[in-house]
Design a protein around this motif. Structure first.
Motif, mmCIF file in Angstrom:
data_model
loop_
_atom_site.group_PDB
_atom_site.id
_atom_site.type_symbol
_atom_site.label_atom_id
_atom_site.label_comp_id
_atom_site.label_asym_id
_atom_site.label_seq_id
_atom_site.Cartn_x
_atom_site.Cartn_y
_atom_site.Cartn_z
ATOM 1 N N UNK A 134 0.765 -1.254 0.154
ATOM 2 C CA UNK A 134 0.167 -0.065 0.220
ATOM 3 C C UNK A 134 0.791 1.427 0.009
ATOM 4 N N UNK A 135 2.167 1.105 0.283
ATOM 5 C CA UNK A 135 2.979 2.468 0.373
ATOM 6 C C UNK A 135 3.618 2.637 -1.055
ATOM 7 N N UNK A 136 3.468 1.707 -2.017
ATOM 8 C CA UNK A 136 3.977 1.804 -3.370
ATOM 9 C C UNK A 136 3.098 2.900 -4.014
ATOM 10 N N UNK A 137 3.850 4.141 -4.391
ATOM 11 C CA UNK A 137 3.167 4.916 -5.273
ATOM 12 C C UNK A 137 3.373 4.734 -7.053
ATOM 13 N N UNK A 138 4.186 3.750 -7.456
ATOM 14 C CA UNK A 138 4.506 3.745 -8.408
ATOM 15 C C UNK A 138 3.286 3.399 -9.468
ATOM 16 N N UNK A 139 3.330 3.946 -10.804
ATOM 17 C CA UNK A 139 2.324 3.851 -11.705
ATOM 18 C C UNK A 139 2.778 2.610 -12.139
ATOM 19 N N UNK A 140 1.810 1.699 -12.408
ATOM 20 C CA UNK A 140 1.933 0.427 -13.201
ATOM 21 C C UNK A 140 2.862 -0.589 -12.698
ATOM 22 N N UNK A 141 3.189 -0.400 -11.257
ATOM 23 C CA UNK A 141 4.256 -1.509 -10.914
ATOM 24 C C UNK A 141 3.910 -1.244 -9.243
ATOM 25 N N UNK A 142 4.538 -2.371 -8.784
ATOM 26 C CA UNK A 142 4.255 -2.288 -6.857
ATOM 27 C C UNK A 142 6.027 -2.484 -6.657
ATOM 28 N N UNK A 143 6.309 -1.604 -6.047
ATOM 29 C CA UNK A 143 7.848 -1.892 -5.214
ATOM 30 C C UNK A 143 8.077 -1.199 -4.097
ATOM 31 N N UNK A 144 8.532 -1.909 -3.112
ATOM 32 C CA UNK A 144 8.583 -1.559 -1.630
ATOM 33 C C UNK A 144 9.898 -2.079 -1.142
ATOM 34 N N UNK A 145 10.322 -1.488 -0.286
ATOM 35 C CA UNK A 145 11.665 -1.738 0.424
ATOM 36 C C UNK A 145 11.322 -2.233 1.734
ATOM 37 N N UNK A 146 11.931 -3.561 2.152
ATOM 38 C CA UNK A 146 11.341 -4.081 3.501
ATOM 39 C C UNK A 146 12.890 -4.197 4.254
ATOM 40 N N UNK A 147 12.753 -4.383 5.752
ATOM 41 C CA UNK A 147 13.730 -4.667 6.398
ATOM 42 C C UNK A 147 13.583 -6.355 6.827
ATOM 43 N N UNK A 148 14.535 -7.376 6.479
ATOM 44 C CA UNK A 148 14.529 -8.659 6.916
ATOM 45 C C UNK A 148 15.612 -8.912 8.032
#
Length: 257
Positions: A134-148
């Motif tokens: 839900x934090x991805x503001x990209x148009x036409x794609x989903x991409x987020x960074x997470x801490x693992x």
């Protein structure tokens, strides 16, 4: 830098220079009004009506100019921030390699609880992390960074991308700075209407073994533990949840012989 960017920066710079000159004019005009009022006071401390009017006009005019210029400069700064944000979103959207029809991604733009089965020191365990799509503001794609967080306690950043082809959802995650460590997940039946989705994943484990494994995406927590490696009891429960959920909609073909 492109010619358009240079022209835009030049326009901003010229506009700011004019604003500062007008601001200086306003301050000087206000100063003239105050100075005129001080000079026009007679020995008895009185000022004639014409002099009051002149002083009032100069002071009001200068104050109005100062206020207007400050408002314009604040608005221009806000516009720059908005424009820069829009530019960043557009650039990140265009450079994403995993693209989908934007309307199809709406059903995936949610915070997801992600569970996957892996091996650790020769033992099968389920692990947990969140995919905040839900934090991805990209148009036409989903991409987020997470801490693992690894089992040793180290925290690494991962880039998680997703795309949809018809009813298939694919999620590709990799450790930032390490192109070789890639986790690919396929959810065969993804319509965006259910609260849980079950799929398979291909990943290289921390034990350096390539495996085909079980993965789950859920809108709500499925077990009590929600951090890193899950307990044996929760892992057994997730085994059962995946078996029931995946096999309800999918068949795994047996050997031909």
């Amino acid at each position: 830098m492109s010619g358009s960017s240079r022209r835009n920066e030049g326009s901003w710079a010229r506009g700011e220079a004019r604003a500062w000159l007008i601001l200086a004019l306003g301050i000087v005009t206000t100063g003239f009004g105050v100075a005129f009022a001080a000079a026009a006071v007679d020995d008895n401390g009185h000022m004639s009506l014409p002099n009051q009017e002149i002083s009032g006009v100069l002071t009001a005019l200068g104050g109005g100019i100062v206020g207007a210029v400050i408002s314009i400069m604040v608005a221009r700064a806000s516009d720059r921030e908005t424009l820069q944000h829009m530019t960043n979103v557009l650039e990140e959207s265009l450079t994403s390699s995993l693209r989908s029809e934007n309307a199809r991604l709406a059903s995936a733009r949610h915070p997801w609880h992600h569970y996957f089965l892996t091996t650790l020191r020769g033992r099968n365990v389920w692990r947990y992390e969140q995919y905040p799509f839900h934090l991805s503001a990209h148009v036409g794609s989903l991409a987020v960074e997470i801490d693992v967080q690894s089992d040793s306690g180290l925290t690494n950043k991962y880039l998680v991308e997703a795309f949809i082809r018809h009813e298939r959802l694919a999620v590709v995650s990799r450790k930032i700075g390490d192109a070789a460590t890639v986790f690919v997940e396929i959810y065969p039946q993804f319509d965006g209407e259910l609260s849980e989705y079950f799929g398979i994943g291909v990943v290289r484990t921390w034990d350096a073994t390539n495996i085909v494994t079980k993965v789950i995406l859920s809108r709500h927590p499925l077990v009590s533990s929600t951090d890193g490696t899950l307990t044996q009891q929760d892992s057994a429960e997730l085994d059962l949840i995946w078996e029931q959920g995946f096999k309800r909609l999918n068949d795994v073909l047996p050997d031909c012989t």
